[in-house]
Design an enzyme around this catalytic site. Sequence first.
Site, PDB file in Angstrom:
ATOM      1  N   GLU A 199       0.824  -1.220   0.000  1.00 39.01           N
ATOM      2  CA  GLU A 199       0.000   0.000   0.000  1.00 39.01           C
ATOM      3  C   GLU A 199       0.856   1.267   0.000  1.00 39.01           C
ATOM      4  O   GLU A 199       0.852   2.047   0.956  1.00 39.01           O
ATOM      5  CB  GLU A 199      -0.947  -0.007   1.211  1.00 39.01           C
ATOM      6  N   GLU A 229      -5.419  -8.244  -1.023  1.00 37.66           N
ATOM      7  CA  GLU A 229      -6.104  -8.134   0.269  1.00 37.66           C
ATOM      8  C   GLU A 229      -7.565  -7.797   0.029  1.00 37.66           C
ATOM      9  O   GLU A 229      -7.875  -6.893  -0.762  1.00 37.66           O
ATOM     10  CB  GLU A 229      -5.504  -7.020   1.144  1.00 37.66           C
TER      11      GLU A 229
HETATM   12  C1  BG6 Z   1      -4.269  -3.035   4.996  1.00 43.27           C
HETATM   13  C2  BG6 Z   1      -2.945  -3.565   5.445  1.00 43.27           C
HETATM   14  O1  BG6 Z   1      -4.238  -1.644   5.155  1.00 43.27           O
HETATM   15  O2  BG6 Z   1      -5.419  -3.404   5.678  1.00 43.27           O
HETATM   16  C3  BG6 Z   1      -3.003  -4.736   6.409  1.00 43.27           C
HETATM   17  O3  BG6 Z   1      -2.115  -3.877   4.356  1.00 43.27           O
HETATM   18  C4  BG6 Z   1      -4.142  -4.537   7.371  1.00 43.27           C
HETATM   19  O4  BG6 Z   1      -1.750  -4.834   7.027  1.00 43.27           O
HETATM   20  C5  BG6 Z   1      -5.447  -4.493   6.588  1.00 43.27           C
HETATM   21  O5  BG6 Z   1      -4.216  -5.459   8.400  1.00 43.27           O
HETATM   22  C6  BG6 Z   1      -6.674  -4.324   7.458  1.00 43.27           C
HETATM   23  O6  BG6 Z   1      -6.515  -3.195   8.271  1.00 43.27           O
HETATM   24  P1  BG6 Z   1      -6.729  -3.245   9.844  1.00 43.27           P
HETATM   25  O7  BG6 Z   1      -6.320  -1.912  10.318  1.00 43.27           O
HETATM   26  O8  BG6 Z   1      -8.174  -3.514  10.022  1.00 43.27           O
HETATM   27  O9  BG6 Z   1      -5.864  -4.353  10.335  1.00 43.27           O
END
Ligand code: BG6
Length: 493
Positions: A189, A383
């Site tokens: 990201e 993701e």
């Molecule tokens: C993304 C990241 O921003 O979102 C991850 O690459 C992260 O590392 C995921 O865990 C979900 O975000 P959060 O803050 O809910 O863990």
Amino acid sequence: MNEFPKGFLWGGAMAACQAEGAYLQDGSGMAVSDVSFFDNKLDRQDLSKHRDITTQHIQTAMTDAEIRRYPKRHGIDFYHRYAEDIALCAEMGFKVFRFSIKWSRVFPTGEESEPNQEALAFYDRIITEIEKYGMTPLVTVSHFEMPLALVNRYNGWADRRVIEMFCRYANSLFTHFGQRVPYWISFNEINGGRFATFKSTGVVEDKSENYLQDCYQAVHHQFVAAAKITKRLHEVNPDAQMGCMIARFTTYAATSKPDDVLQMLHDDQYDNFFYTDVMVRGKYPGYMNRFFRDHHVKIEWQEEDKALLQQYTADYLSFSYYVSNVSSASPDKLAATDSNLKKTLKNPYLESSAWGWQIDPKGLRYTLNNLYDRYQIPLFIVENGLGAEDTVDGAGRIVDTYRIDYLKKHLEQIKEALTDGVDLIGYTAWSSLDVVSSGTSEMSKRYGFIYVDLDDEGRGSLKRIRKESFYWYQQVIASNGENLTYQEPMLKS
Ligand code: BG6
């Protein structure tokens, strides 16, 4: 048609700083993630204070040996339990296993001339384990865990000298694993540099004379570093691929008023396309000249930068997709909510997670079409998932039907996008196992197919338990995405 291509890379993702634990063990150094704290008075609808880290806070955390106050120091103990965890993912049928390497484990202060051999041996064991089950490793070189020493000495990526240290680190990974890892991501990201600046670039606001300038200068250095390591990877292994990655902040105009539509265009350009235009098209887009002029930002370039960016672009474009956002020319009049890495405006047509993240499966179809139309290179969703509080019922089961519903609806929209003609090579859901939350360091914000018995205060047996979604995703992968149906219960007790 509506089907996933043969050889589609199904899997799940995790990050070293949220999973490994083993704080300072085996020669590891402190990382930016090791100072991120858990706050039990957390306001789930406003996570902004978790994104701002001060020098004072860093100094306090550095002298605090406590592990539990800083949950990323213990993670889910993947460092010692990786064999069991990887076996569980293999049982689900993963074709690809996305993980990251912790920079500060390999180069504890970032400035050593040689890598920490114990760290390389650890990652060697991980890759061997992944290979044992015939899975493909997908490795993120930098996922929010730069050595803290580089923050203290250089204000992170704001300083150009960090490029060289990062290249030394990446080069040691390619030398050791370049022949075994076909897919890499340079920076997780990379647009986080603007929104979650500290964890993404190590730039601390109170150390900067001109913070916005430092934010963009840091991102520029990351662009150059990404180009340099892409060059190096291809020298080591011409078949290996280096992807760029953004958090895709797909955004809609709040109304059809031209001012709102223009705001949407600008948000898309500044928050998303700037990064992918540089990393895929190989040059700074014109709209950023105007933005920099208006905001008094002057990027310092060195002679080699232009050619590097142009020559060593990304082989594929990867992105995270959790939510969609809303853009308005008069945002102050509208209700706001939290979103991935930043706040946004409320969309009355969408439901939200308990953390206010707005759920929008159709936005994923839009995103896939939009990115593929623009760049015409393979896409990879690295993701996508739902952060939710899971409970273990009396029978010891975790019936996470809400997560299945979220993933199912997103996969249905991916199928639509494939029929639209988008070239998508893989999908790694966030996350394979429950890990510590990146944004809030909570354990109770869970995303995994595999439950980890651990609470926000770091208490628990660390036992791994297959959730209902585990069995559902197993069926999805076995049918190559054909069978998305869910019939309760999948797990027979
Ligand atoms: C993304 C990241 O921003 O979102 C991850 O690459 C992260 O590392 C995921 O865990 C979900 O975000 P959060 O803050 O809910 O863990």
